[in-house]
Structures are given as structure tokens and as C-alpha cells.
Design an enzyme around this catalytic site. Structure first.
Site, mmCIF file in Angstrom:
data_model
loop_
_atom_site.group_PDB
_atom_site.id
_atom_site.type_symbol
_atom_site.label_atom_id
_atom_site.label_comp_id
_atom_site.label_asym_id
_atom_site.label_seq_id
_atom_site.Cartn_x
_atom_site.Cartn_y
_atom_site.Cartn_z
ATOM 1 N N LYS A 34 0.875 -1.176 0.000
ATOM 2 C CA LYS A 34 0.000 0.000 0.000
ATOM 3 C C LYS A 34 0.909 1.223 0.000
ATOM 4 O O LYS A 34 1.562 1.547 0.997
ATOM 5 C CB LYS A 34 -0.909 -0.007 1.229
ATOM 6 C CG LYS A 34 -1.949 1.098 1.241
ATOM 7 C CD LYS A 34 -2.851 0.977 2.472
ATOM 8 C CE LYS A 34 -4.017 1.961 2.406
ATOM 9 N NZ LYS A 34 -3.567 3.362 2.392
ATOM 10 N N ASP A 36 2.353 5.067 -0.168
ATOM 11 C CA ASP A 36 2.018 6.330 0.488
ATOM 12 C C ASP A 36 2.127 7.458 -0.535
ATOM 13 O O ASP A 36 3.121 8.178 -0.594
ATOM 14 C CB ASP A 36 2.984 6.567 1.658
ATOM 15 C CG ASP A 36 2.472 7.624 2.620
ATOM 16 O OD1 ASP A 36 1.341 8.108 2.423
ATOM 17 O OD2 ASP A 36 3.200 7.954 3.561
ATOM 18 N N GLU A 173 3.733 2.142 4.042
ATOM 19 C CA GLU A 173 2.421 2.442 4.613
ATOM 20 C C GLU A 173 1.653 1.210 5.045
ATOM 21 O O GLU A 173 1.022 1.200 6.105
ATOM 22 C CB GLU A 173 1.579 3.255 3.628
ATOM 23 C CG GLU A 173 0.252 3.692 4.234
ATOM 24 C CD GLU A 173 -0.578 4.542 3.287
ATOM 25 O OE1 GLU A 173 -1.611 5.051 3.731
ATOM 26 O OE2 GLU A 173 -0.195 4.693 2.118
#
Length: 319
Positions: A34, A36, A173
Site C-alpha cells: 500500500k 504512500d 504504509e
């Protein structure tokens, strides 16, 4: 086309706290980092490439280093634009780029610190709409594209436990789990994609601001809110952490034209937070990180990460 969205993973797998959130598991799933950054659709189906934010705003001018996408005619990509700081995506570094609409300034920033477009899905190729095809087929077609400079394929992994540990160790993240056979459900938050972050994050509206207590006149804190189910603006708390340098200057310049005489919140703001406040129309959206959410609904230790123009404020109910 609106991008597909992921649902949050449950906080913990029962009895397996060492493994973090309860991600779906099994051969039917793959796992991605994921990132950022900011979600961007890259559309080269017209005469010139276009970059569109999550809420449909044109952001092409902000990222001139991605002009090489013109070499991929007739495709629609989904991915995340990130700015790297010591090899790790930095939202603070990206905040300086994402609002720029002056081509000359954007070119200067791109030369100094180019962004990377990490693409993870292919939604159209030529005249063919690929959204109904399984994710693994879309990713295979994406992997065959000759991606230009500053554009990379976001890798996928088979082991969520290892990826969760590695992303935590490297300050990334979080993780997104995706069902291998899932179609692309444009504009929908689907259980076919499941996400979790190593820290809590959300967007919020700014309803007021305070200057530093030192008398410097600099921006010292933001008064934050979110709309509840009735549309009323609820108070999330006061945030001063993260208001330094370019972030503070950008926010101060954006907030001053929004001044109003009274509080925009639909509930009383505690006197300790309201003291010395400059109220403003609640239209500016900021990205936050925070430790946890208290029973009162207020955020504990919120940190301002930057201004957002590509997303609306998350509702009050979301933690």
C-alpha cells in the site's frame, strides 16, 4: 472512470497478533504494498496523455516527468504517484508537487525530485475494456507493456505475513490484499480488495486555525472536523504536529481567503481548543496520521501530513 476502492481489514487475526490484521488468505489472493502517495488514473486513449486524480480532477500539469506515457497509446492505467525520500515514499515530499498547476514550476520540481508512477492495474487496452477480466489477466497484460521512465509495475507477492513484516520494518504504509479472479469494480469499495496500514490515517476538513503561541505569527495548529451522517460538522480535535516548512506555508496561504467570523462546527469546540482561533469555511481537506481515536470521537496525537485536493473528507464514523 472512478477508481475501485478497498475495504479495511479487521484489526487483528484472533490469537495471531504477531501477524497483524486479519487479511484474507489462500491461493486465491495476492498481496501488494500500500503505497504512500496519491491515486492517479493514467489515460492515453486521447491525443495526449491525461492524469486524473481519485475525484476526477486533471493533474497532468503537476507531473511532467510522466509525459513518456504517450508511448503507451490507447491504455487506461490505475496506480499511485509517489515521491521517494531515501528510497521510501514520502507524502510530505509529494505534498509540494500535487497542488502545482503552473507548468514552469512543475518542471523545476520534477527536475529536482521526480515522482514515480507505480501502476498496479490495466483497465483498458486499445478498444478493449478489461475491467470484467480477472485481476491476474489484467496484471499479466500490464506486465507486458513497455513502461516508460518514471513508471513502474507495482509488484505482487504471495505471502502476506512476510510482506506485512517487511513493509513495517522499512517504514512503508501498509498492504493491500486482492482476489486473483476479481473484476475491476469502478467507483465501488469492494471486499475483493482489502487494505491495512501500519498507522491510522484519514482525511479531515479544516474549520479553523491558530497561530503559534510564541507570537511569531506562523501557523501553529488546525482545528479539524468531519461530517456525520446528517451532514453536521463534528469536531475531531486540534493538530499542530507536522505544520512545518512548506506544508505550513501552503496551508496558511490556502486558509486565509476562507476566513469567516464564526465557528463552522455544529457542536461547541472546547475552549482550550477554540482560544485564539481564526475560523474558516470548512472546505479545505488535509491528510492526517494519528495514534488512535478516543471514545469521544477525537483523534489522539494527530499529525498533519499535507493538503489534499484529490479526495473528499472521510466521514465522522470512519476511524
Amino acid at each position: 472512470m472512478d477508481p475501485m476502492l478497498a475495504t479495511p481489514a479487521p484489526d487483528r487475526a484472533a490469537g495471531r497478533d504477531d501477524l497483524g490484521p486479519a487479511f484474507p488468505r489462500g491461493e486465491g489472493w495476492l498481496y501488494e504494498v500500500k503505497w504512500d502517495g496519491v491515486r492517479v488514473l493514467g489515460d492515453t486513449r486521447g491525443p495526449v496523455p491525461r492524469l486524473l486524480s481519485r475525484n476526477g480532477l486533471e493533474v497532468t500539469t503537476a507531473y511532467p516527468e510522466l509525459a513518456g506515457l504517450a508511448g503507451l497509446p490507447g491504455v487506461l492505467l490505475d496506480g499511485e504517484v509517489v515521491a521517494l525520500d531515501a528510497g521510501v515514499p514520502s507524502f510530505a515530499a509529494l505534498a509540494e508537487r500535487m497542488h502545482v498547476r503552473d507548468a514552469r514550476r512543475a518542471a523545476q520540481l520534477a527536475a529536482a525530485r521526480p515522482v514515480t508512477y507505480l501502476v498496479f492495474d490495466l483497465l483498458a487496452a486499445g478498444d478493449e475494456d478489461l475491467t470484467a477480466r480477472p485481476l491476474v489477466e489484467r496484471r499479466a497484460a500490464l506486465a507486458d507493456l513497455p513502461l516508460p521512465e518514471h513508471v513502474e509495475l507495482s509488484p505482487a507477492y504471495p505471502d502476506v505475513d512476510e510482506l506485512w513484516a517487511v513493509t513495517r520494518a522499512h517504514g512503508l504504509e501498509g498492504v493491500v490484499a486482492k482476489r486473483r479472479d476479481s473484476p475491476y469494480r469502478a467507483g465501488r469499495r469492494s471486499g475483493d480488495w482489502v487494505k491495512a496500514a501500519h498507522r491510522h490515517g484519514r482525511t479531515a476538513l479544516v474549520g479553523g486555525w491558530r497561530e503559534e503561541s510564541t507570537g511569531s505569527g506562523r501557523l501553529g495548529a488546525l482545528l479539524l472536523g468531519a461530517p456525520d451522517a446528517t451532514g453536521a460538522l463534528r469536531f475531531l480535535g486540534r493538530a499542530g504536529s507536522g505544520l512545518t516548512g512548506a506544508v505550513a506555508a501552503d496551508l496558511r496561504a490556502a486558509l486565509e481567503p476562507l476566513a469567516r467570523a464564526t465557528s463552522p462546527f455544529d457542536e461547541p469546540v472546547p475552549a482550550v481548543d477554540a482560544r485564539g482561533a481564526h475560523w474558516c469555511e470548512p472546505v479545505l481537506v488535509v491528510e492526517l496520521a494519528y495514534l488512535t481515536r478516543m471514545p469521544t470521537g477525537r483523534l489522539r496525537q494527530p499529525v498533519v501530513r499535507g493538503r489534499r485536493t484529490d479526495a473528499a473528507a472521510d466521514p465522522w464514523e470512519r476511524t
